[in-house]
Design a protein around this motif. Structure first.
Motif, short mmCIF file in Angstrom:
data_model
loop_
_atom_site.label_atom_id
_atom_site.label_comp_id
_atom_site.label_asym_id
_atom_site.label_seq_id
_atom_site.Cartn_x
_atom_site.Cartn_y
_atom_site.Cartn_z
N GLY A 1 0.76 -1.20 -0.10
CA GLY A 1 0.11 0.20 -0.25
C GLY A 1 1.05 1.48 -0.02
O GLY A 1 0.53 2.19 0.43
N LYS A 2 2.05 1.09 -0.25
CA LYS A 2 2.93 2.41 0.27
C LYS A 2 3.59 2.30 -1.34
O LYS A 2 3.33 1.26 -2.36
N TYR A 3 4.46 3.87 -2.03
CA TYR A 3 5.01 3.71 -3.31
C TYR A 3 5.76 2.98 -3.92
O TYR A 3 5.89 3.04 -4.73
N TYR B 1 6.32 1.83 -7.52
CA TYR B 1 7.54 1.59 -8.56
C TYR B 1 8.61 0.54 -8.86
O TYR B 1 8.45 0.33 -10.12
N ILE B 2 8.39 -0.67 -8.56
CA ILE B 2 8.67 -1.50 -8.73
C ILE B 2 7.48 -2.63 -9.33
O ILE B 2 8.61 -2.83 -10.78
N GLU B 3 6.97 -2.20 -9.94
CA GLU B 3 6.04 -2.94 -10.82
C GLU B 3 6.15 -1.95 -12.26
O GLU B 3 5.81 -2.57 -13.35
N LYS B 4 6.62 -1.13 -12.52
CA LYS B 4 7.03 -0.34 -13.52
C LYS B 4 8.50 -0.52 -13.87
O LYS B 4 8.20 -0.54 -15.06
N VAL B 5 8.42 -1.15 -13.74
CA VAL B 5 10.11 -1.95 -14.75
C VAL B 5 9.49 -3.47 -15.30
O VAL B 5 9.61 -4.33 -14.73
N GLU B 6 9.60 -3.09 -16.11
CA GLU B 6 9.52 -4.07 -16.90
C GLU B 6 10.31 -4.89 -17.46
O GLU B 6 10.03 -6.49 -18.33
N SER B 7 11.33 -4.79 -16.99
CA SER B 7 12.58 -6.02 -17.29
C SER B 7 12.71 -7.06 -15.94
O SER B 7 12.50 -6.96 -15.25
N ALA C 1 14.72 -4.92 -2.91
CA ALA C 1 13.43 -3.93 -3.48
C ALA C 1 13.83 -2.52 -3.68
O ALA C 1 13.03 -2.06 -4.80
N LEU C 2 14.69 -1.92 -2.89
CA LEU C 2 15.16 -0.50 -3.12
C LEU C 2 15.87 -0.68 -4.66
O LEU C 2 15.96 0.32 -5.07
N VAL C 3 16.42 -1.31 -5.10
CA VAL C 3 17.49 -1.82 -6.22
C VAL C 3 15.96 -1.45 -7.41
O VAL C 3 16.08 -0.78 -8.30
N TRP C 4 15.33 -2.28 -7.54
CA TRP C 4 13.46 -2.34 -8.27
C TRP C 4 13.38 -0.97 -7.54
O TRP C 4 13.25 -0.47 -9.56
N MET C 5 13.40 -0.25 -6.84
CA MET C 5 12.97 0.60 -6.47
C MET C 5 13.55 2.03 -7.80
O MET C 5 12.95 2.89 -8.44
N ILE C 6 14.87 2.24 -7.74
CA ILE C 6 15.65 3.30 -8.37
C ILE C 6 14.94 3.20 -9.49
O ILE C 6 14.71 4.37 -10.59
N ALA C 7 14.96 1.28 -10.37
CA ALA C 7 14.58 1.78 -11.79
C ALA C 7 13.24 2.00 -12.25
O ALA C 7 13.24 2.60 -12.88
N GLY C 8 12.20 1.98 -11.11
CA GLY C 8 10.54 1.79 -10.73
C GLY C 8 10.99 3.40 -11.40
O GLY C 8 9.79 4.03 -11.69
N HIS C 9 11.06 4.13 -10.41
CA HIS C 9 10.94 5.61 -9.81
C HIS C 9 11.03 6.42 -11.82
O HIS C 9 10.97 7.08 -12.13
#
Length: 173
Positions: A12-14, A18-24, A150-158
Motif C-alpha cells: 500500500g505504499k509507493y 515503482y517496482i511494478e513499473k520495471v518491465e525487465s 526492493a530498493l534497487v528495483w525501486m530506483i529503476a521504477g522511479h
C-alpha cells in the motif's frame, strides 16, 4: 537479481508502484538501458526544453534530472546500508524540500548529466556485486521494512515513472 517478493516491501505504499513499473526481469539490465535512454533523451533537449514547465510549480526537465540523481543516491545508500546489515532505521526524505534546497536550474547541464552517469554506473557496479542472500536482507527505511533488492528495483521504477512523465506531460520522448 530477481524481482523482490511482496514480503520484501510494504504493502500500500509507493514501493509497489515503482517496482511494478520495471518491465525487465533483470534489474541490472534495466538500469543499464535506462542510463543510455536518459543520456540520449537529455542530450537532444534544447535549452528551452530543459527549462520548460508544463504547469506552475512543476519541475523542469533539468530539475527532474537532478531529482533522479538525488533519489538514486538516497535509495542506493539505503540499499547499501541494508545489504551490509545496518540495524538503525534509515531516514526518509522529502523530495520537494530537497528540490527547494537545490539549484539544479542554475547548475551547468553537462555537470548534472555527468553526475547522473557517474551515480548510475556506481550503482550498477555496487548492485551487481550483491549476492541473492545480500540482496534479500531486510532493514528499515522511511519507517518501513524493506529489502536491499526492493530498493534497487525501486530506483529503476522511479526512473521509469519520471521518463513516462517527461513523455506524457513534457512531450519529450
Amino acid at each position: 537479481m530477481r524481482k523482490p517478493f511482496e514480503n520484501e516491501f510494504p504493502d500500500g505504499k509507493y514501493f509497489s508502484f515503482y517496482i511494478e513499473k520495471v518491465e525487465s526481469q533483470n534489474v541490472i539490465e534495466a538500469l543499464t538501458v535506462q542510463k543510455d535512454v536518459v543520456k540520449k533523451l537529455y542530450k537532444n533537449l534544447s535549452e528551452e526544453q530543459k527549462m520548460y514547465r508544463y504547469a506552475v510549480g512543476k519541475w523542469t526537465p533539468q530539475q527532474i534530472l537532478g531529482h533522479l540523481t538525488d533519489t538514486e543516491r538516497i535509495f542506493g545508500y539505503r540499499a547499501l546500508a541494508i545489504a551490509r546489515g545496518e540495524k538503525q532505521s534509515l531516514p526518509s526524505f522529502d523530495e520537494n524540500e530537497y528540490m527547494d534546497a537545490s539549484d539544479f536550474n542554475e547548475q551547468p547541464f553537462e555537470s548534472l548529466l555527468e553526475q547522473y552517469r557517474l551515480v548510475r554506473e556506481s550503482s550498477i557496479a555496487l548492485f551487481s556485486s550483491f549476492s541473492e542472500e545480500v540482496a534479500s536482507r531486510i532493514g528499515i527505511a522511511n519507517g518501513n521494512a524493506v529489502s536491499a533488492r526492493a530498493l534497487v528495483w525501486m530506483i529503476a521504477g522511479h526512473e521509469r515513472h519520471h521518463l513516462n512523465i517527461l513523455k506524457e506531460r513534457y512531450n519529450i520522448a
